[in-house]
Design a protein around this motif. Sequence first.
Motif, PDB file in Angstrom:
ATOM      1  N   LYS A   1       0.835  -1.223   0.000  1.00 45.56           N
ATOM      2  CA  LYS A   1       0.000   0.000   0.000  1.00 45.56           C
ATOM      3  C   LYS A   1       0.860   1.260   0.000  1.00 45.56           C
ATOM      4  O   LYS A   1       0.686   2.143  -0.833  1.00 45.56           O
ATOM      5  N   SER A   2       1.797   1.332   0.973  1.00 51.42           N
ATOM      6  CA  SER A   2       2.622   2.540   1.070  1.00 51.42           C
ATOM      7  C   SER A   2       3.475   2.717  -0.178  1.00 51.42           C
ATOM      8  O   SER A   2       3.637   3.834  -0.677  1.00 51.42           O
ATOM      9  N   THR A   3       4.006   1.620  -0.677  1.00 51.27           N
ATOM     10  CA  THR A   3       4.846   1.697  -1.872  1.00 51.27           C
ATOM     11  C   THR A   3       4.030   2.279  -3.034  1.00 51.27           C
ATOM     12  O   THR A   3       4.506   3.151  -3.766  1.00 51.27           O
TER      13      THR A   3
ATOM     14  N   MET B   1      -2.770  10.072   1.743  1.00 51.04           N
ATOM     15  CA  MET B   1      -2.686   9.908   3.191  1.00 51.04           C
ATOM     16  C   MET B   1      -2.308   8.475   3.518  1.00 51.04           C
ATOM     17  O   MET B   1      -2.978   7.537   3.094  1.00 51.04           O
ATOM     18  N   ASP B   2      -1.211   8.296   4.269  1.00 54.12           N
ATOM     19  CA  ASP B   2      -0.734   6.961   4.604  1.00 54.12           C
ATOM     20  C   ASP B   2      -0.993   6.667   6.076  1.00 54.12           C
ATOM     21  O   ASP B   2      -0.255   7.125   6.942  1.00 54.12           O
ATOM     22  N   GLU B   3      -2.038   5.924   6.329  1.00 50.99           N
ATOM     23  CA  GLU B   3      -2.456   5.582   7.690  1.00 50.99           C
ATOM     24  C   GLU B   3      -2.373   6.779   8.633  1.00 50.99           C
ATOM     25  O   GLU B   3      -1.768   6.683   9.711  1.00 50.99           O
ATOM     26  N   PRO B   4      -2.991   7.884   8.277  1.00 54.48           N
ATOM     27  CA  PRO B   4      -2.771   9.104   9.066  1.00 54.48           C
ATOM     28  C   PRO B   4      -3.320   8.993  10.488  1.00 54.48           C
ATOM     29  O   PRO B   4      -2.829   9.677  11.374  1.00 54.48           O
TER      30      PRO B   4
END
Lengths: 250, 353
Positions: free
Chosen positions: B40-42, B159-162
């Motif tokens: 996901k983050s990648t 937004m990455d797991e904000p």
Amino acid sequence: MRVAALKRPTSRDGLLASLSALLVLLVLFMEELAPLFQALFPELGNPVYRRESFLQLTLDHLLLVLVSSLISVSVGVGAGLFVTRRSGREFEPMVSSLAAIGQTFPPAAVLAIVVPLAGFGFVPTIVALTLYGLLPVVQNTIAGLGTVPPAALEAARGIGMTRGQILRRVELPMAMRVIIAGVRVSVIINIGTATIGSTVGAQSLGTPIIAGLVGNNIAYVIQGAVLVGLLAIVSDLIFERLERRFTFGD
Amino acid sequence: MIELQGLTKIYGDKTVVDDISLRVDSGEFGVLIGPSGCGKSTTLRMINRLIPATHGRILLGDDDVTQLPVEQLRRRIGYAIQSIGLFPHWSVAENIAVVPGLLKWPKSRIDERVDELMGLFHLDVGELRDKYPHQLSGGQAQRVGVARALAADPEVLLMDEPFGAVDPLTREVLQDELLRVHQHTRKTIVFVTHDMDEALKLASRIALLNTGRLVQYDRPIELLTRPADDFVRSFIGKADLGLKLLSRRWVHQYQQHATLQGSPAASTQAGYTWEVDATGRPTCLHGGRLHAEDRQQHTEVTQEWSATPDMTMKEALSRMVWFRVMVLPVIDGEGRLIGEVTMHGVMGQQPCA
Ligand SMILES: Nc1ncnc2c1ncn2[C@@H]1O[C@H](COP(=O)(O)OP(=O)(O)O)[C@@H](O)[C@H]1O
Ligand SMILES: [Mg+2]
């Protein structure tokens, strides 16, 4: 750039003011203490060093420290920056050990090597002091840049800062306190070490000390040493204030 | 609009993101979800080129992101991360103002924008504008992080797991605020999470990833009712599937006509009846409790056991269970009775669109 000014007890500021005043008074009016030194050391013909004025000696001393520190800081911070960039990372161990060698090498030995090459006086002293003061600056620059939180760097990149902007606006301000701590150590060391310049003809507050040691005049030694000591303490307190200005939170 | 076309990331011989194609239309709230390490983050970080893609294309509007100067691209894309990454040596206002500053907005416009955003995120301007990050609570810091990402009015927000690191209560509040901000600004959002409830609550479309591959890309309700395979089914979790469904349905979809006590219909219908005061606010419910004696069938209406049209049915059901009533009054912004939702309705009825 604005930084957080945290309120701390200010008794040290009072100390700084009174020690600075004492330093200035001694530099300007050491002469007036002649009766005191005469009373302490009645066997001495000349109880106060007079060949050069203490003002001149102090200015010469400060010049040595200032020039060598400026070089140490530029080279040291530059080297620290270089080895923390992506392109220079591989040089980090080498730069760190070079700086360490610079400090473990006794300044007297540096003088012994440089004098035959560069002659007597100002230049060899500057070389010795610069090498000697390099390590704390390099070390603290690397350490200070290492304290920048990775999240802040990621955010800075993600937001669209250029590398230069990240360095100037994020990394350097956040590393500044630790870098200044390194400069502080370097300068304090060199205030003491600059006295040896007098052995190779660079005039400094070491001159009365050497003269006193050679001529068996303990009063000269005390006069030089007290001024060097005061100079070091006052500089230290000034740096302490400077460091405080770059403290953000915990 | 963001479009990924055959996006792939390979590290050494490990394919971390494998040929992902999907499109998040303008104004949509897209959520990337999947187990930890699924890429996901990648994927997200390839969009703003923090990570270079190995293969594939990413379109931002009509532009291929690799064709834009990277800093310029990133200033068009807001980015908020779990660890927030506020700049500790800058005040809240300076943190929020950073991208407008990079874009050289005039000072007065930046100040206005900072105040506007702080208002949007319920950050007290007078109290917090000049505070430093270490003086903020976790929730406040995360709000500042999201405000900073939105400051220059970017086309897209990544937004990455904000909300992954804040406590559950604050997380709920932040989710509600983000939904409100999304409705208000109509930004295109790509949001990464591993929490299905969060995805269901926020997303207009959910992309479910597994080991770098896109397993299903659908609207939440379809993900729940038409899972593509067993992995999707197991990832959603069977235990509270019914409740998850209700978390994507709203009271206004189930709302029925409420019968007033003393009206002609009250005598003919067996259902529940309501007493209202002069302003139309419900005061008392007649009926609506199972296995209760007649004299207990007069239930005083309180704020806690009423529903609003924009409440999820999950929450409405939860209130019915907690207060042991078969029906909730639906009230409008002024507290007036505008309808009712009933347990029968939840059980029996397909929601109207
Ligand atoms: N720089 C890297 N080199 C090799 N593997 C990596 C690198 N970065 C991430 N990975 C791997 O890629 C996979 C996906 O990572 P990531 O996108 O962070 O997952 P997540 O879905 O949890 O956000 C993980 O298995 C991780 O170990
Ligand atoms: Mg991740």
